[in-house]
Design a protein around this motif. Sequence first.
Motif, PDB file in Angstrom:
ATOM      1  N   ASN A 179      38.582 -10.766  -5.312  1.00 15.65           N
ATOM      2  CA  ASN A 179      38.790 -12.046  -6.016  1.00 15.65           C
ATOM      3  C   ASN A 179      37.824 -13.127  -5.527  1.00 15.65           C
ATOM      4  O   ASN A 179      38.209 -14.285  -5.331  1.00 15.65           O
ATOM      5  N   SER A 180      36.579 -12.751  -5.331  1.00 19.61           N
ATOM      6  CA  SER A 180      35.564 -13.675  -4.804  1.00 19.61           C
ATOM      7  C   SER A 180      34.378 -13.717  -5.753  1.00 19.61           C
ATOM      8  O   SER A 180      33.321 -13.132  -5.490  1.00 19.61           O
ATOM      9  N   ARG A 181      34.565 -14.383  -6.855  1.00 18.72           N
ATOM     10  CA  ARG A 181      33.527 -14.437  -7.893  1.00 18.72           C
ATOM     11  C   ARG A 181      32.486 -15.507  -7.568  1.00 18.72           C
ATOM     12  O   ARG A 181      32.825 -16.626  -7.187  1.00 18.72           O
TER      13      ARG A 181
ATOM     14  N   GLN B  83      29.656 -18.191  -8.472  1.00 20.41           N
ATOM     15  CA  GLN B  83      29.346 -19.093  -9.568  1.00 20.41           C
ATOM     16  C   GLN B  83      27.879 -19.503  -9.586  1.00 20.41           C
ATOM     17  O   GLN B  83      27.293 -19.687 -10.645  1.00 20.41           O
TER      18      GLN B  83
ATOM     19  N   LEU C 195      31.199 -20.098  -4.600  1.00 22.46           N
ATOM     20  CA  LEU C 195      32.224 -19.285  -5.238  1.00 22.46           C
ATOM     21  C   LEU C 195      32.887 -20.048  -6.380  1.00 22.46           C
ATOM     22  O   LEU C 195      32.750 -21.264  -6.501  1.00 22.46           O
ATOM     23  N   GLY C 196      33.634 -19.321  -7.166  1.00 20.52           N
ATOM     24  CA  GLY C 196      34.305 -19.926  -8.297  1.00 20.52           C
ATOM     25  C   GLY C 196      35.301 -20.995  -7.898  1.00 20.52           C
ATOM     26  O   GLY C 196      35.581 -21.909  -8.678  1.00 20.52           O
ATOM     27  N   ASN C 197      35.850 -20.871  -6.690  1.00 22.86           N
ATOM     28  CA  ASN C 197      36.810 -21.877  -6.223  1.00 22.86           C
ATOM     29  C   ASN C 197      36.138 -23.066  -5.544  1.00 22.86           C
ATOM     30  O   ASN C 197      36.811 -23.945  -4.992  1.00 22.86           O
ATOM     31  N   GLY C 198      34.794 -23.082  -5.563  1.00 27.67           N
ATOM     32  CA  GLY C 198      34.058 -24.189  -4.962  1.00 27.67           C
ATOM     33  C   GLY C 198      33.644 -23.970  -3.531  1.00 27.67           C
ATOM     34  O   GLY C 198      32.818 -24.725  -2.994  1.00 27.67           O
ATOM     35  N   ASN C 199      34.194 -22.970  -2.870  1.00 29.34           N
ATOM     36  CA  ASN C 199      33.818 -22.687  -1.488  1.00 29.34           C
ATOM     37  C   ASN C 199      32.381 -22.190  -1.404  1.00 29.34           C
ATOM     38  O   ASN C 199      31.862 -21.572  -2.346  1.00 29.34           O
TER      39      ASN C 199
END
Length: 558
Positions: A333-335, A337, A352-356
């Motif tokens: 679950n580490s897409r 971006q 990453l998709g979560n901003g990290n």
Amino acid sequence: MTITGYASAINPIGKANGTNLWKLHSTRGYRFSSIFTYNNPLAFGRSVFMGYHLRRPRKHIGPLQVVCMDYPRPELENTVNFLEAAYLSSSFRTSPRPNKPLQVVIVGAGLSTAKYLADAGHMPILLEARDVLGGKVAAWKDNDGDWYETGLHIFFGAYPNMQNLFGELGINDRLQWKEHSMIFAMPSKPGEFSRFDFPEVLPAPLNGIWAILKNNEMLTWSEKVQFAIGLLPAMIGGQAYVEAQDGLTVKEWMRKQGIPDRVTDEVFIAMSKALNFINPDELSMQCILIALNRFLQEKHGSKMAFLDGNPPERLCMPIVDHIQSLGGQVQLNSRIQKIELNNDKTAKCLILGNGNKIEGDAYVFATPVDILKLLIPEDWKELPYFRRLAKLVGVPVINVHIWFDRKLKNTYDHLLFSRSPLLSVYADMSVTCKEYYDPNRSMLELVFAPAKDWISCSDSEIIEATMKELEKLFPDEISADQSKAKILKYHVVKTPRSVYKTVPNCEPCRPIQRSPIEGFYLAGDYTKQKYLASMEGAVLSGKLCAQAIVQVTEAVIS
């Protein structure tokens, strides 16, 4: 059947069946016995079949008890390609340990790259976008506990890097080897099959030549001779000749060599679809010649094995365990971006998709080529290395799973070439695969290809079309209207962009693993390696990528 003495999944009177009788021991467990039966009433006492001694069955053994036939693992270790692959694997374990291990961020299903970097003493961090391991070998479990897969995966004897990987992980026993045959459906004779059987007693290429000469149902003697003459330049010219044929389609090459179109229609439509999910009027002849070279030059090259269960648990997890045991990480679950750049245009970090953000000493993209192209920074796109990727495009493919209400009889414990206009290869996985074994019901896994005209269709439309084709393969057991065998359930897995489409003139566009951007690397079957779009190609590309990183590191240290 027109062929007698074959090893079938089901044991009708007069047919042979073989070793490793699987009996259900618990919900997910099995116990084994090695019972050979030969129910031919004309057999006397002990007989010999395919190199094994066969006994008459005991009276209590019914015709449906022998459900799966596995063969011993072939002797692969002494082949040149296996030894070459083994040496490359050992180079990581014996390389000098780095004073400061590199933290290498790997994007995608790059388990091979991560494994060999960990072997070399580095610290891979693998980022998988989805919640499942494996990329193109991913699989999922449904609410009934049944697995459905991205593709129907076959492990050939001519996959030296893959075979080494199994050995390095100590999981050779997870491959279920089948008899050395290639089995084709006969469209002109619905429900019948034609076989190419490779005798164990002959070395390569004699075993392959024998298999072709003994089959008189698909090609005439005249066609065999014309095909053999047409192949002579490839046999004499070797790899240089093979690579030079990249500019021709299979159909163009066949006609250029004076080989009748019927040879293409009878054999190479099926082979083309099995190798790259497209027809011979699109596929580069280089792809066919590479496969033929491996199959004809290695005694066990065309011998096939099935994995004994679902790929994420039976193949991917042992690799993950190995990576983690050496300090590496695997994150689901580490897409990704975006690739963020430094002022000098090198990769600074991944967002990453979560901003990290995640930083590394080096970066590897092991995604499909189509995903990579979406993420290439604008500052890199005009570099020839990346610009050439435009020609590499993933081919669509659909994998179909159908569970029936009964055990189908017109099948084999093997991969089958359907020779259908809509289907490529298929197998009754309730027979060929230990984990999927079911003594009462069949589960057919089928590759629907070419799929470009069907990828946008609904699952029900695809199933309806599949059933019409199965009606021809199982005329006595399956009807498109389900008046015979009934569908209990199905799963359809669509991959809009799978392996790269191996059309002519792609070879110059395939990138080497080390990019012109310092610290940025690529892995995947589309990158430069000799096994093209295959599981073997993916594993080898991962090793070559890891090798490139290790070599750069050692050069800096020295």
